[in-house]
Motif scaffolding. Structure first.
Motif, mmCIF file in Angstrom:
data_model
loop_
_atom_site.group_PDB
_atom_site.id
_atom_site.type_symbol
_atom_site.label_atom_id
_atom_site.label_comp_id
_atom_site.label_asym_id
_atom_site.label_seq_id
_atom_site.Cartn_x
_atom_site.Cartn_y
_atom_site.Cartn_z
ATOM 1 N N ALA A 62 0.829 -1.204 0.000
ATOM 2 C CA ALA A 62 0.000 0.000 0.000
ATOM 3 C C ALA A 62 0.869 1.261 0.000
ATOM 4 C CB ALA A 62 -0.922 -0.007 1.213
ATOM 5 N N ALA A 63 1.943 1.222 0.785
ATOM 6 C CA ALA A 63 2.853 2.371 0.838
ATOM 7 C C ALA A 63 3.538 2.569 -0.506
ATOM 8 C CB ALA A 63 3.886 2.166 1.939
ATOM 9 N N GLN A 64 3.899 1.480 -1.163
ATOM 10 C CA GLN A 64 4.535 1.570 -2.483
ATOM 11 C C GLN A 64 3.594 2.186 -3.510
ATOM 12 O OE1 GLN A 64 5.614 -2.533 -3.079
ATOM 13 N NE2 GLN A 64 7.663 -2.300 -2.173
ATOM 14 N N LEU A 65 2.304 2.007 -3.303
ATOM 15 C CA LEU A 65 1.298 2.552 -4.225
ATOM 16 C C LEU A 65 0.907 3.987 -3.869
ATOM 17 C CD1 LEU A 65 -0.923 -0.643 -4.623
ATOM 18 C CD2 LEU A 65 0.593 0.360 -6.338
ATOM 19 N N GLY A 66 1.603 4.539 -2.860
ATOM 20 C CA GLY A 66 1.406 5.952 -2.556
ATOM 21 C C GLY A 66 0.458 6.274 -1.423
ATOM 22 N N LEU A 67 -0.033 5.266 -0.703
ATOM 23 C CA LEU A 67 -0.945 5.529 0.406
ATOM 24 C C LEU A 67 -0.172 5.877 1.678
ATOM 25 C CD1 LEU A 67 -3.606 2.678 0.020
ATOM 26 C CD2 LEU A 67 -3.585 4.955 -1.005
ATOM 27 N N LYS A 68 -0.816 6.667 2.524
ATOM 28 C CA LYS A 68 -0.268 6.957 3.849
ATOM 29 C C LYS A 68 -0.720 5.828 4.776
ATOM 30 C CE LYS A 68 -0.184 10.380 7.581
ATOM 31 N NZ LYS A 68 -0.781 11.629 8.120
ATOM 32 N N VAL A 69 0.245 5.064 5.289
ATOM 33 C CA VAL A 69 -0.071 3.798 5.959
ATOM 34 C C VAL A 69 0.442 3.775 7.398
ATOM 35 C CG1 VAL A 69 0.167 1.279 5.856
ATOM 36 C CG2 VAL A 69 0.092 2.612 3.734
ATOM 37 N N ALA A 70 -0.356 3.160 8.274
ATOM 38 C CA ALA A 70 0.071 2.870 9.651
ATOM 39 C C ALA A 70 -0.153 1.393 9.921
ATOM 40 C CB ALA A 70 -0.717 3.698 10.652
ATOM 41 N N ILE A 71 0.677 0.830 10.770
ATOM 42 C CA ILE A 71 0.512 -0.564 11.165
ATOM 43 C C ILE A 71 0.485 -0.626 12.686
ATOM 44 C CG2 ILE A 71 2.977 -1.195 11.247
ATOM 45 C CD1 ILE A 71 2.084 -3.793 9.685
ATOM 46 N N VAL A 72 -0.382 -1.473 13.230
ATOM 47 C CA VAL A 72 -0.555 -1.596 14.678
ATOM 48 C C VAL A 72 -0.158 -3.006 15.102
ATOM 49 C CG1 VAL A 72 -2.191 -1.493 16.595
ATOM 50 C CG2 VAL A 72 -2.420 0.097 14.667
ATOM 51 N N GLU A 73 0.706 -3.108 16.084
ATOM 52 C CA GLU A 73 1.194 -4.414 16.563
ATOM 53 C C GLU A 73 1.318 -4.379 18.077
ATOM 54 O OE1 GLU A 73 2.242 -7.927 17.411
ATOM 55 O OE2 GLU A 73 1.885 -7.533 15.278
ATOM 56 N N ARG A 74 0.783 -5.385 18.732
ATOM 57 C CA ARG A 74 0.809 -5.379 20.201
ATOM 58 C C ARG A 74 2.050 -6.034 20.792
ATOM 59 N NH1 ARG A 74 -3.928 -9.747 21.763
ATOM 60 N NH2 ARG A 74 -2.898 -11.617 21.001
ATOM 61 N N GLU A 75 2.789 -6.815 19.972
ATOM 62 C CA GLU A 75 3.935 -7.507 20.554
ATOM 63 C C GLU A 75 5.222 -7.276 19.771
ATOM 64 O OE1 GLU A 75 5.181 -11.928 22.264
ATOM 65 O OE2 GLU A 75 3.435 -11.712 20.965
ATOM 66 N N LEU A 76 5.419 -8.013 18.661
ATOM 67 C CA LEU A 76 6.651 -7.910 17.885
ATOM 68 C C LEU A 76 6.325 -7.820 16.404
ATOM 69 C CD1 LEU A 76 8.704 -10.705 19.702
ATOM 70 C CD2 LEU A 76 9.203 -8.260 19.808
ATOM 71 N N LEU A 77 6.988 -6.898 15.706
ATOM 72 C CA LEU A 77 6.797 -6.805 14.262
ATOM 73 C C LEU A 77 7.202 -8.123 13.601
ATOM 74 C CD1 LEU A 77 8.152 -3.204 13.509
ATOM 75 C CD2 LEU A 77 5.773 -3.974 13.393
ATOM 76 N N GLY A 78 6.386 -8.559 12.658
ATOM 77 C CA GLY A 78 6.604 -9.860 12.037
ATOM 78 C C GLY A 78 5.590 -10.878 12.511
ATOM 79 N N GLY A 79 4.901 -10.552 13.616
ATOM 80 C CA GLY A 79 3.838 -11.420 14.103
ATOM 81 C C GLY A 79 4.308 -12.782 14.591
ATOM 82 N N ILE A 80 3.350 -13.696 14.711
ATOM 83 C CA ILE A 80 3.642 -15.032 15.223
ATOM 84 C C ILE A 80 4.607 -15.782 14.314
ATOM 85 C CG2 ILE A 80 2.658 -17.308 15.729
ATOM 86 C CD1 ILE A 80 2.128 -15.199 17.864
ATOM 87 N N CYS A 81 4.391 -15.704 13.000
ATOM 88 C CA CYS A 81 5.204 -16.490 12.062
ATOM 89 C C CYS A 81 6.701 -16.239 12.240
ATOM 90 C CB CYS A 81 4.789 -16.185 10.630
ATOM 91 S SG CYS A 81 5.730 -17.107 9.402
ATOM 92 N N LEU A 82 7.094 -14.980 12.229
ATOM 93 C CA LEU A 82 8.515 -14.662 12.312
ATOM 94 C C LEU A 82 9.076 -14.854 13.708
ATOM 95 C CD1 LEU A 82 7.990 -13.441 9.485
ATOM 96 C CD2 LEU A 82 9.543 -11.594 10.118
ATOM 97 N N ASN A 83 8.255 -14.594 14.736
ATOM 98 C CA ASN A 83 8.767 -14.563 16.103
ATOM 99 C C ASN A 83 8.492 -15.817 16.923
ATOM 100 O OD1 ASN A 83 9.758 -11.611 16.393
ATOM 101 N ND2 ASN A 83 7.742 -11.396 15.451
ATOM 102 N N TRP A 84 7.353 -16.470 16.673
ATOM 103 C CA TRP A 84 6.982 -17.613 17.505
ATOM 104 C C TRP A 84 6.425 -18.787 16.711
ATOM 105 C CZ3 TRP A 84 8.624 -17.872 22.290
ATOM 106 C CH2 TRP A 84 8.908 -16.682 22.978
ATOM 107 N N GLY A 85 6.593 -18.771 15.387
ATOM 108 C CA GLY A 85 5.981 -19.823 14.590
ATOM 109 C C GLY A 85 6.908 -20.416 13.556
ATOM 110 N N CYS A 86 6.543 -20.215 12.284
ATOM 111 C CA CYS A 86 7.216 -20.885 11.165
ATOM 112 C C CYS A 86 8.735 -20.767 11.209
ATOM 113 C CB CYS A 86 6.728 -20.302 9.841
ATOM 114 S SG CYS A 86 5.012 -19.768 9.832
#
Length: 239
Positions: free
Chosen positions: A23-47
């Motif tokens: 979305a940011a690459q397409l020119g939108l102003k973007v925010a992301i909300v995360e309560r623990e660690l960027l990358g979510g479960i997959c990167l930090n506690w999963g796959c």
């Protein structure tokens, strides 16, 4: 007044952070909300960290069977803390990579618990402080969480969730894995290779039931050959 964005992504796992970047690459102003660690479960506690554990187990397995390759490795052993530490370090590196991608693509990161308050409004709570956000579009990418069984509440000691299994304080001598999905089989394989006696219980008639039947059949034969006891068409009623 609420911070204004074109798009807010709730959750920074592979679904969330990739959507935010595009979305940011397409020119939108973007925010992301995360309560623990960027990358979510997959990167930090999963796959990703499970694959790091499996790699250590694979090398340990080869060391134990070095003679089959014309090599020698007397009395191979492992340091569980270092095995776990390597897995956590791999996750940390990828988490830092996602953090860099957020900065590179000028995506605003809000750490905290996000809650939808209206169709285009969201509140982020961090250490008691609330921040109001507003956007034309909101993507909900909050993923899944471990479910407690009524007769087997996770306590981190005798009964584990995937998080406990990923950072064990000591190596169990015996392990019962309830469920034979990808996560269950990954841990069954890891702990079996590291020396635990592993039993897998699956309610359906084959393991990894979301995969093709021939995959289930081949994998079950391979795991059984490695010494894992597999019980299909069976349920755990009590512990």
């Amino acid at each position: 007044m609420a911070d204004q964005y074109d798009l807010i992504v709730l959750g920074s796992g592979p679904g969330g952070y990739v959507a935010a970047i595009r979305a940011a690459q397409l020119g939108l102003k973007v925010a992301i909300v995360e309560r623990e660690l960027l990358g979510g479960i997959c990167l930090n506690w999963g796959c990703i960290p499970t694959k790091a554990l499996l790699r250590s187990a694979e090398i340990y397995h080869y060391m134990q069977h070095a003679d089959a390759y014309g090599l020698s490795s007397e009395k191979p052993s492992f340091d569980l803390a270092k095995v776990v530490g390597r897995s956590r370090a791999v996750s940390k590196q990828l988490n830092q990579g996602v953090t860099h991608l957020m900065k590179k693509n000028k995506i605003t990161v809000h750490m905290g618990d996000g809650a939808l308050t209206a169709a285009n409004k969201l509140t982020v709570t961090k250490d008691g402080t609330k921040t109001d956000l507003e956007a034309k579009h909101i993507i909900v990418a909050t993923g899944a969480r471990a479910r407690d069984l009524p007769f087997a509440k996770a306590d981190g000691k005798r009964v584990w969730t995937y998080r406990h299994a990923m950072t064990p304080p000591e190596m169990p001598t015996e392990l019962l894995v309830i469920g034979s999905g990808a996560i269950g089989i990954e841990f069954a394989s890891f702990y079996n290779d590291m020396g635990a006696k592993v039993t897998v219980v699956e309610m359906l008639d084959r393991i990894v039931p979301v995969e093709d039947a021939d995959v289930s059949d081949a994998l079950q034969k391979s795991l059984a050959k490695q010494g894992i006891e597999i019980l299909t068409g069976a349920g755990v009623e009590s512990l």
